[in-house]
Design a protein around this motif. Structure first.
Motif, PDB file in Angstrom:
ATOM      1  N   UNK A  14      26.851 111.605  71.488  1.00  7.20           N
ATOM      2  CA  UNK A  14      27.633 110.762  70.584  1.00  7.20           C
ATOM      3  C   UNK A  14      28.490 109.794  71.385  1.00  7.20           C
ATOM      4  N   UNK A  15      28.409 108.548  71.084  1.00  8.08           N
ATOM      5  CA  UNK A  15      29.223 107.492  71.650  1.00  8.08           C
ATOM      6  C   UNK A  15      29.016 106.264  70.816  1.00  8.08           C
ATOM      7  N   UNK A  16      29.801 105.247  71.068  1.00  8.65           N
ATOM      8  CA  UNK A  16      29.698 104.057  70.228  1.00  8.65           C
ATOM      9  C   UNK A  16      28.336 103.401  70.341  1.00  8.65           C
ATOM     10  N   UNK A  17      27.798 103.319  71.543  1.00  4.71           N
ATOM     11  CA  UNK A  17      26.489 102.685  71.721  1.00  4.71           C
ATOM     12  C   UNK A  17      25.421 103.453  70.951  1.00  4.71           C
ATOM     13  N   UNK A  18      25.490 104.769  71.015  1.00  2.00           N
ATOM     14  CA  UNK A  18      24.522 105.585  70.297  1.00  2.00           C
ATOM     15  C   UNK A  18      24.695 105.428  68.787  1.00  2.00           C
ATOM     16  N   UNK A  19      25.942 105.397  68.327  1.00  2.00           N
ATOM     17  CA  UNK A  19      26.196 105.199  66.900  1.00  2.00           C
ATOM     18  C   UNK A  19      25.684 103.835  66.441  1.00  2.00           C
ATOM     19  N   UNK A  20      25.933 102.824  67.250  1.00  2.00           N
ATOM     20  CA  UNK A  20      25.501 101.470  66.891  1.00  2.00           C
ATOM     21  C   UNK A  20      23.981 101.368  66.855  1.00  2.00           C
ATOM     22  N   UNK A  21      23.312 101.971  67.819  1.00  2.00           N
ATOM     23  CA  UNK A  21      21.840 101.947  67.833  1.00  2.00           C
ATOM     24  C   UNK A  21      21.266 102.712  66.643  1.00  2.00           C
ATOM     25  N   UNK A  22      21.871 103.848  66.320  1.00  2.00           N
ATOM     26  CA  UNK A  22      21.429 104.598  65.146  1.00  2.00           C
ATOM     27  C   UNK A  22      21.683 103.793  63.885  1.00  2.00           C
ATOM     28  N   UNK A  23      22.830 103.115  63.826  1.00  2.00           N
ATOM     29  CA  UNK A  23      23.133 102.263  62.674  1.00  2.00           C
ATOM     30  C   UNK A  23      22.141 101.136  62.529  1.00  2.00           C
ATOM     31  N   UNK A  27      19.770 100.623  59.402  1.00  2.00           N
ATOM     32  CA  UNK A  27      19.845  99.342  58.685  1.00  2.00           C
ATOM     33  C   UNK A  27      18.471  98.708  58.570  1.00  2.00           C
ATOM     34  N   UNK A  28      17.686  98.762  59.628  1.00  2.00           N
ATOM     35  CA  UNK A  28      16.342  98.195  59.589  1.00  2.00           C
ATOM     36  C   UNK A  28      15.450  98.917  58.586  1.00  2.00           C
ATOM     37  N   UNK A  29      15.703 100.199  58.374  1.00  2.00           N
ATOM     38  CA  UNK A  29      14.886 100.971  57.442  1.00  2.00           C
ATOM     39  C   UNK A  29      15.365 100.832  55.996  1.00  2.00           C
ATOM     40  N   UNK A  30      16.697 100.685  55.806  1.00  2.00           N
ATOM     41  CA  UNK A  30      17.237 100.711  54.445  1.00  2.00           C
ATOM     42  C   UNK A  30      17.659  99.347  53.911  1.00  2.00           C
ATOM     43  N   UNK A  31      17.885  98.381  54.790  1.00  2.00           N
ATOM     44  CA  UNK A  31      18.361  97.048  54.410  1.00  2.00           C
ATOM     45  C   UNK A  31      19.708  97.103  53.693  1.00  2.00           C
ATOM     46  N   UNK A  32      20.583  98.021  54.124  1.00  2.00           N
ATOM     47  CA  UNK A  32      21.943  98.140  53.611  1.00  2.00           C
ATOM     48  C   UNK A  32      22.933  98.075  54.778  1.00  2.00           C
ATOM     49  N   UNK A  33      23.093  96.918  55.401  1.00  2.00           N
ATOM     50  CA  UNK A  33      23.913  96.853  56.612  1.00  2.00           C
ATOM     51  C   UNK A  33      25.391  97.165  56.380  1.00  2.00           C
ATOM     52  N   UNK A  34      25.970  96.727  55.277  1.00  2.00           N
ATOM     53  CA  UNK A  34      27.398  96.978  55.066  1.00  2.00           C
ATOM     54  C   UNK A  34      27.686  98.460  54.896  1.00  2.00           C
ATOM     55  N   UNK A  37      26.899 100.204  58.534  1.00  2.00           N
ATOM     56  CA  UNK A  37      27.897  99.909  59.558  1.00  2.00           C
ATOM     57  C   UNK A  37      29.294 100.346  59.125  1.00  2.00           C
ATOM     58  N   UNK A  38      29.538 100.410  57.828  1.00  2.00           N
ATOM     59  CA  UNK A  38      30.789 100.984  57.342  1.00  2.00           C
ATOM     60  C   UNK A  38      30.888 102.450  57.700  1.00  2.00           C
ATOM     61  N   UNK A  39      29.791 103.176  57.531  1.00  2.00           N
ATOM     62  CA  UNK A  39      29.765 104.594  57.909  1.00  2.00           C
ATOM     63  C   UNK A  39      29.878 104.776  59.422  1.00  2.00           C
ATOM     64  N   UNK A  40      29.237 103.902  60.176  1.00  2.00           N
ATOM     65  CA  UNK A  40      29.345 103.958  61.638  1.00  2.00           C
ATOM     66  C   UNK A  40      30.800 103.762  62.052  1.00  2.00           C
ATOM     67  N   UNK A  41      31.470 102.787  61.445  1.00  2.00           N
ATOM     68  CA  UNK A  41      32.879 102.542  61.755  1.00  2.00           C
ATOM     69  C   UNK A  41      33.738 103.744  61.367  1.00  2.00           C
ATOM     70  N   UNK A  42      33.451 104.354  60.232  1.00  2.00           N
ATOM     71  CA  UNK A  42      34.196 105.522  59.795  1.00  2.00           C
ATOM     72  C   UNK A  42      34.017 106.697  60.758  1.00  2.00           C
ATOM     73  N   UNK A  43      32.810 106.923  61.200  1.00  2.00           N
ATOM     74  CA  UNK A  43      32.549 108.001  62.167  1.00  2.00           C
ATOM     75  C   UNK A  43      33.300 107.742  63.468  1.00  2.00           C
ATOM     76  N   UNK A  44      33.252 106.502  63.939  1.00  2.00           N
ATOM     77  CA  UNK A  44      33.944 106.147  65.183  1.00  2.00           C
ATOM     78  C   UNK A  44      35.458 106.325  65.026  1.00  2.00           C
ATOM     79  N   UNK A  45      35.977 105.915  63.867  1.00  2.00           N
ATOM     80  CA  UNK A  45      37.394 106.091  63.583  1.00  2.00           C
ATOM     81  C   UNK A  45      37.753 107.573  63.582  1.00  2.00           C
TER      82      UNK A  45
END
Length: 69
Positions: A14-23, A27-34, A37-45
């Protein structure tokens, strides 16, 4: 310690780069970027905020101990 999390992986998993790559992959699979990436930001927070609170508590405690001597 917050800088350590920001600069490196918390663990090898777990790290930001890994979270961002997973995000990005999700996003590429679901087409729901907001949402993704909102969940990625929440996890990082959730990783950084408790450490920042502990840092503040520890600084206050050490300053109080230093002033007592």
């Amino acid at each position: 310690m917050v800088q350590v999390i920001k600069g490196t992986a918390l663990t090898s998993i777990i790290g930001f780069v890994e979270l961002e790559k997973a995000g990005t992959a999700i996003t590429n699979a679901t087409f729901h970027p907001f949402t993704v990436y909102g969940l990625v930001a929440l996890i990082y927070f959730c990783l950084c905020y408790p450490i920042a609170l502990c840092r503040g508590w520890l600084e206050r405690r050490l300053n109080a101990a230093h002033l007592a001597h």
